[in-house]
Structures are given as C-alpha cells and as structure tokens.
Design an enzyme around this catalytic site. Structure first.
Site, PDB file in Angstrom:
ATOM      1  N   TRP A 138       0.873  -1.180   0.000  1.00 35.52           N
ATOM      2  CA  TRP A 138       0.000   0.000   0.000  1.00 35.52           C
ATOM      3  C   TRP A 138       0.907   1.225   0.000  1.00 35.52           C
ATOM      4  CZ3 TRP A 138      -5.303   0.773  -0.178  1.00 35.52           C
ATOM      5  CH2 TRP A 138      -5.703   2.121  -0.054  1.00 35.52           C
ATOM      6  N   GLU A 211       7.747  -1.472   1.571  1.00 32.44           N
ATOM      7  CA  GLU A 211       7.702  -1.142   2.991  1.00 32.44           C
ATOM      8  C   GLU A 211       8.591  -2.158   3.728  1.00 32.44           C
ATOM      9  OE1 GLU A 211       3.255  -0.463   4.116  1.00 32.44           O
ATOM     10  OE2 GLU A 211       3.350  -1.676   2.292  1.00 32.44           O
ATOM     11  N   ASP A 244       9.378   2.863   1.703  1.00 32.88           N
ATOM     12  CA  ASP A 244       8.220   3.614   2.189  1.00 32.88           C
ATOM     13  C   ASP A 244       8.093   3.344   3.686  1.00 32.88           C
ATOM     14  OD1 ASP A 244       5.733   4.563   2.915  1.00 32.88           O
ATOM     15  OD2 ASP A 244       4.636   3.581   1.287  1.00 32.88           O
ATOM     16  N   GLN A 247       4.629   4.168   7.930  1.00 31.97           N
ATOM     17  CA  GLN A 247       4.130   3.626   9.188  1.00 31.97           C
ATOM     18  C   GLN A 247       5.238   3.069  10.073  1.00 31.97           C
ATOM     19  OE1 GLN A 247       0.431   1.391   8.989  1.00 31.97           O
ATOM     20  NE2 GLN A 247       0.084   2.108   6.912  1.00 31.97           N
ATOM     21  N   LYS A 273       3.061   9.675   7.797  1.00 30.52           N
ATOM     22  CA  LYS A 273       2.183   9.640   8.962  1.00 30.52           C
ATOM     23  C   LYS A 273       2.862  10.057  10.270  1.00 30.52           C
ATOM     24  CE  LYS A 273      -0.560   5.857   7.028  1.00 30.52           C
ATOM     25  NZ  LYS A 273      -1.901   6.452   7.036  1.00 30.52           N
ATOM     26  N   ARG A 405      -4.206  -4.897  12.572  1.00 29.14           N
ATOM     27  CA  ARG A 405      -2.959  -4.122  12.585  1.00 29.14           C
ATOM     28  C   ARG A 405      -2.989  -3.293  13.875  1.00 29.14           C
ATOM     29  NH1 ARG A 405      -2.328   0.310   7.956  1.00 29.14           N
ATOM     30  NH2 ARG A 405      -4.553   0.174   8.322  1.00 29.14           N
TER      31      ARG A 405
END
Length: 433
Positions: A138, A211, A244, A247, A273, A405
């Site tokens: 994502w 990620e 990435d 998160q 974020k 999550r």
C-alpha cells in the site's frame, strides 16, 4: 447536544459525505487527548491505531499543540518557492538522523505525495519507467502510488501506469514456497519473483518500492536477510530502491527507521504519517548524487503545500520529542509486552493463527482453522465491533484477510497495553459465542 445517535448529524453525513473507505464507525468523536478519544456519549475510547497510524505521540501532545499555535500565528503557509527556517532546519535534521547519506529532502503533505515524488525522480534519473512493488503493498491512491499498490483498491479504475510489476510479498505464515524441511524458502521465492520481473521487463526498470514491514498488507515482517537480498537484486538490475516508511519510520518498530534493523540504506526513503504526529506532513529523502542529476534534468514536483513552514516546525518538534524521550527504545520495550500478551491470547484461542511484527507495529491473524490457515475476515470484523463497544479502536486490514494491525501511540502506558489486551480477550470471547 445529542450523543452518538444524533439523527441530524447522521442525516447530514449520509447526504453530503463521499464514502471513501467503506462504512463509517457508528460514533461521533468529540475530543482526543493522550492515547484516548472521547465520543459524543462521553465514552473514552483507547486508541490502538494512533488515529490513522499517525498520532505517534498520542493526541494533542502539549508541545505539538504549542508549536502549531505559535506558527499558525506567525508563519503558516508560503508560496512554495519561498523558504523558511523551519523547512531548512527540518531538512537538515532529517538528513542528520537518517541512515547513510540521504541528505536531500523534499517536504510535502501526504504519504502518497512522497512516494510519487520518489518514483517520479527515479524515472527521471534513470530515464526508464518500470516500477516493481510487493503483491501486498500500500503506497497511496494517487496515480503512480496507486499503480504500485496491490493489497486492495485496484478494480474499476482503468489501466495502471505502464510498467507496473509485482514481486510476491514475503508472507512467512502463508507462503507457497516451503522447502523440504517445511521451512519458508524466501530465497527461492525472491529468485522466482525476480525471474518473472526479468521476463516482463522491456529493459526499462527504474525503481522498486517496498515497505520494510508491509503494514496495510497484514503486518508482514520479512525474514532476516530478505531486505538485504532484495537490495542486491535491485542493484544488480539498476533498480533504484525506495523504502516507504510511512508507518514504520521514527521509532515505531524499535529502531528509528525500520530499514536500520536490516542494515540497508535505500536510494530514497519516504516518511509521512509519523512525521507530522497527526498533522499532514511528509518527506522524501535521497542522496546528493541522485538529486543533482534530477535537478540538472529539471525535476518538477511543485505542489501547493511543498515546504510549508507550520507543519515543518511541527516535524522538528516531533523528532525532538522522540529522541529526547527515547521513544524508540520505549517502543521496543512495550512492544515486547504487547506481543507477549497477544501470544498468551493465542494459547487460549484457536482462532488466533499468528502473532507477528516488531515494536509497536504488530499483527494478529485470525483464522478459521490453524491447520489450513484459512483467514476469517468475518470473525475479525466481529471482534473489531466488540472492541469498539468495549472502548477500544482497532484496525482490520483490507483485502479479505482477518488481520488486525495493532499500532498504539509510542506514548502508550503499560497499564493501557494491559487494558487493550483485556479488551481483545473479552471481544474474542463475545465474537465466538
């Protein structure tokens, strides 16, 4: 003022809001402070998702509030070619704390933007266009980022950007690549994936975006050695590597950047974020060598809120607090407490197939049967509803998996972790009976 059942509120919501991600939660948030928010019925709800995985310091942290108030009154927004001290100071701070020589920084608003910026630069610098991403990735919903997003949301929107290729995501729990001893053979899986990439490529491989822990894909933590091997495969093909860390960045996984766990420095690192601690702020970092070439070729990524001073000032304060209060070490320590509690629940509930992740980014995988590992998304949604009723916000990943999550703020207290585990226990019991 009416409570959560306020008919006028919901009538206006139904009439005027675009439904951008499925159904809305059946409550009205009124206030948020610390690791909790309060709904219109006056209930305090433990936030086990850090807002949208972003409120890494909890809600309304007093130092963040003070910084935002100060800059709202003194220096909020400028034309994007006008620089300010907060922008330059944040860029220098990010360059200082980032691994390797990721010394050039672009500040924007969202994770999708920062990933677009990295992929756009990789295409310009390499003169090529093909982009590789993971099958459970994502990276955003804008053009290039959406084309590199495979966990959900692809159907019905027409063609992706040409040259969008998939690598199989490293799912140690459900992989089809099992060796003769019954162990996950990630080396064979990675080699197979790149064999397919080589067969699909027209010789125009530009970038690979991953990620370090695939969060929205189900909190998939690659096995030891995987990320380093991936980097070697990329560099052998001239693929520029993008991490990435929307998160995983800034301490959540127990290191300041998740890629430090693997000892790999990418060509580009994106943050979003956690950098704004709830405010819209993102960054793309790269090396001077890459940025110099891009600038010579006229790199253009001009957005309305590039280099805005107010969010940049907040970003400086966020990093200052994380470093000063040793929140990275705290995330590692409290993550072990949380993981141990989840594994204790796994011993009691057959429906918990797997517990995984690192630091305060953990996955709880619910299954219909431990032997077949068939996911149970309906059970997960039921557990999530009961958690909310019992006073805790949770997140179930999209894509037909029954995976929670779990990402509470780094400011979470041990007693709040224990309370969250207690709520999970009660919610599982309710959903199963």
């Amino acid at each position: 003022m009416s409570g959560n059942d306020d008919p006028q509120f919901w009538e206006k919501a139904r009439a005027h809001l675009v439904r951008y991600g499925g159904a809305f939660s059946p409550l009205i948030a009124e206030r948020a402070a610390g690791n909790w928010f309060t709904d219109a019925d006056g209930r305090r709800i433990l936030d086990f998702t850090s807002g949208q995985m972003s409120a890494i310091l909890g809600h309304s942290h007093p130092e963040i509030v003070a910084t935002a108030r100060c800059y709202m009154g003194e220096l909020d927004h400028l034309y994007s070619s006008i620089l300010s001290r907060p922008v330059v100071d944040l860029a220098a701070l990010l360059a200082h704390v980032a691994p390797g020589r990721l010394d050039r920084v672009l500040l924007v608003s969202t994770g999708g933007e920062s990933n677009e910026a990295a992929l756009r630069m990789a295409r310009l610098v390499t003169g090529k266009h093909e982009v590789v991403a993971m099958s459970r990735s994502w990276h955003g919903v804008t053009g290039g980022a959406a084309s590199a997003t495979y966990s959900s949301g692809r159907r019905g929107y027409g063609p992706s950007v040409p040259g969008s290729f998939i690598l199989p995501a490293p799912d140690a729990y459900r992989s089809r690549f099992i060796d003769g001893n019954g162990a996950y053979d990630w080396q064979a899986e990675l080699a197979f994936g790149f064999e397919l990439i080589d067969r699909q490529s027209t010789g125009a491989l530009a970038g690979c975006i991953v990620e370090p822990i695939l969060s929205s894909g189900g909190v998939l933590e690659p096995p030891e050695g995987y990320i380093a091997a991936l980097a070697r495969e990329c560099r052998a093909r001239g693929l520029q590597l993008v991490f990435d860390e929307a998160q995983t960045g800034l301490g959540r996984t127990g290191t300041l950047f998740a890629c430090e766990h693997d000892g790999v420095v990418p060509d580009y690192l994106t943050l979003s974020k956690t950098l704004g601690a709830g405010l819209p702020l993102a960054a793309m970092l790269t090396t001077p060598e890459i940025e110099d070439v891009a600038a010579e070729r006229g790199y253009l990524f001009y957005t309305t809120h590039a280099s805005d001073p107010l969010p940049a000032a907040v970003g400086i304060k966020v990093i200052e607090i994380i470093l000063r209060d040793r929140l990275t070490e705290r995330a590692a320590r409290l993550g072990e407490r949380l993981k141990a509690g989840l594994r204790a629940l796994q011993q009691r509930y057959e429906c918990i197939g797997d517990v995984r992740g690192r630091g305060l980014l953990l996955g709880l995988d619910l299954v219909k049967d431990r032997r077949t590992k068939a996911p149970d998304p309906d059970l997960a949604q039921g557990v999530a509803r009961h958690c909310l009723e019992l006073g805790m916000m949770t997140s179930v990943v999209r894509g037909g998996f029954g995976i929670f999550r779990i990402a509470p703020p780094l400011t979470i207290e041990p007693a709040e972790i224990d309370l969250g585990l207690e709520i999970f226990d009660k919610a599982l019991g309710k959903a199963l009976h």
